[in-house]
Design a protein around this motif. Structure first.
Motif, PDB file in Angstrom:
ATOM      1  N   GLN A 154       0.835  -1.195   0.000  1.00 35.52           N
ATOM      2  CA  GLN A 154       0.000   0.000   0.000  1.00 35.52           C
ATOM      3  C   GLN A 154       0.876   1.254   0.000  1.00 35.52           C
ATOM      4  N   PRO A 155       0.572   2.227  -0.844  1.00 39.18           N
ATOM      5  CA  PRO A 155       1.348   3.481  -0.838  1.00 39.18           C
ATOM      6  C   PRO A 155       1.215   4.204   0.494  1.00 39.18           C
ATOM      7  N   ARG A 156       2.240   4.921   0.864  1.00 41.65           N
ATOM      8  CA  ARG A 156       2.232   5.745   2.061  1.00 41.65           C
ATOM      9  C   ARG A 156       2.316   7.207   1.657  1.00 41.65           C
ATOM     10  N   VAL A 157       1.661   8.068   2.398  1.00 41.36           N
ATOM     11  CA  VAL A 157       1.711   9.493   2.095  1.00 41.36           C
ATOM     12  C   VAL A 157       3.163   9.956   2.175  1.00 41.36           C
ATOM     13  N   THR A 158       3.636  10.557   1.101  1.00 43.69           N
ATOM     14  CA  THR A 158       5.039  10.971   1.007  1.00 43.69           C
ATOM     15  C   THR A 158       5.084  12.438   0.597  1.00 43.69           C
ATOM     16  N   THR A 159       5.133  13.319   1.587  1.00 41.30           N
ATOM     17  CA  THR A 159       5.155  14.757   1.342  1.00 41.30           C
ATOM     18  C   THR A 159       6.576  15.269   1.546  1.00 41.30           C
ATOM     19  N   LEU A 160       7.076  15.990   0.553  1.00 43.75           N
ATOM     20  CA  LEU A 160       8.459  16.449   0.591  1.00 43.75           C
ATOM     21  C   LEU A 160       8.563  17.960   0.676  1.00 43.75           C
ATOM     22  N   LYS A 161       9.184  18.432   1.742  1.00 42.78           N
ATOM     23  CA  LYS A 161       9.530  19.847   1.824  1.00 42.78           C
ATOM     24  C   LYS A 161      10.780  20.059   0.975  1.00 42.78           C
ATOM     25  N   PRO A 162      11.103  21.283   0.622  1.00 45.41           N
ATOM     26  CA  PRO A 162      12.328  21.524  -0.132  1.00 45.41           C
ATOM     27  C   PRO A 162      13.540  20.894   0.555  1.00 45.41           C
ATOM     28  N   GLY A 163      14.277  20.064  -0.182  1.00 51.98           N
ATOM     29  CA  GLY A 163      15.444  19.390   0.376  1.00 51.98           C
ATOM     30  C   GLY A 163      15.171  17.996   0.894  1.00 51.98           C
ATOM     31  N   ASP A 164      13.890  17.637   1.107  1.00 57.29           N
ATOM     32  CA  ASP A 164      13.545  16.302   1.592  1.00 57.29           C
ATOM     33  C   ASP A 164      13.676  15.272   0.472  1.00 57.29           C
TER      34      ASP A 164
END
Length: 225
Positions: A154-164
Motif C-alpha cells: 500500500q502506498p504511504r503518504v510521502t510529502t516532501l519539503k524543499p530538500g527532503d
C-alpha cells in the motif's frame, strides 16, 4: 349630629379601604410584570443555550472528522492528505520531474535478494507530494524496454519539503549462476502522477536478475526520515 358624625366616619373608612385596595392592585401589577419579564428572559436564555448546542453539533463542528479520509494514493493513512490537501488544509501539488534530483544505487541486503534504491530529492522551492508508485521501465542491452510491475504494498503518504528525499525500490532475486537472461543497462523513471521521465544508469554493482524482467517489482515511495 350623632348620625352625621357616624356617616362621616363611615365615609372615611370606605375611602381608606379603597385606597389600600388600589395600592394592593398596584403592587400586584408590578410583581406580575417582573415575573413576566423574568420568565421572558429565562425563555430567551434557554433558547440561546439550545441554539448554541445545535451549532456545536452541526456540520461546522465536523472539521476533525473531515480529516479522517485517506489520500487518493495513500490508503493506509488517516488525517494526513485528502485530495492533495494536508490535514491543515494547505494545498500540496504533486512533485514535478523537473524539480526532482533522481538517482539509483545498489542496496542489496545479501547475495540473493536484489534491490535497487531510487531516491528523489525535492529541489523545488515548495512542498510537494511524491505519494504512490513511480512508473519504471528497464532497458536491456538489446535495446528492448520492459515495464516493471507493482509489488503488493500500500502506498504511504510521502510529502516532501524543499530538500527532503523520497525513496522507492526495485526488488528481484539475484541470479548467481552466471547464466542470467537479462542484461539491464538503463532505468527509466516517471515519478508518481507525472508524465515526464528521467533515464538512469543501471548500477554496476547490482546483481544479475534471475528469470525475466517480469520477475522484478517496483514498490511505492516513502520518506527517508
Amino acid at each position: 349630629m350623632k348620625h352625621t358624625r357616624i356617616a362621616a366616619l363611615a365615609a372615611v373608612g370606605v375611602a381608606a379601604t379603597l385606597s389600600l385596595t388600589a395600592c394592593g392592585n398596584g403592587d400586584s401589577g408590578t410583581d406580575s410584570s417582573a415575573k413576566s419579564a423574568g420568565s421572558g428572559a429565562s425563555s430567551s436564555s434557554s433558547s440561546s443555550s439550545k441554539g448554541g448546542a445545535q451549532a456545536e453539533s452541526g456540520p461546522g463542528s465536523g472539521d476533525a472528522q473531515a480529516g479522517d479520509g485517506t489520500s487518493g494514493s495513500g490508503q493506509d493513512t488517516k488525517a494526513q492528505t485528502v485530495n492533495g490537501a494536508t490535514k491543515t488544509g494547505a494545498k500540496v501539488t504533486f512533485c514535478r520531474t523537473k524539480d526532482l534530483a533522481i538517482d539509483a544505487v545498489n542496496a542489496a541486503p545479501d547475495e540473493t535478494s536484489g534491490r535497487i534504491n531510487i531516491t528523489m530529492v525535492n529541489r523545488g522551492s515548495t512542498t510537494c507530494s511524491a505519494t504512490g508508485f513511480a512508473g519504471v521501465d528497464i532497458k536491456d542491452a538489446d535495446n528492448t524496454s520492459s515495464p516493471i510491475a507493482r509489488g503488493h504494498a500500500q502506498p504511504r503518504v510521502t510529502t516532501l519539503k524543499p530538500g527532503d528525499a523520497a525513496v522507492f525500490d526495485l526488488a528481484y532475486t539475484i541470479d548467481g549462476s552466471g547464466d542470467s537472461l537479462t542484461s539491464p543497462t538503463k532505468i527509466v523513471v516517471t515519478p508518481p502522477n507525472e508524465t515526464h521521465s528521467v533515464t538512469l544508469d543501471w548500477p554496476e554493482a547490482a546483481g544479475a536478475i534471475k528469470g525475466a524482467y517480469t520477475d522484478v517489482e517496483v514498490y511505492p515511495t516513502h520518506t527517508t526520515k
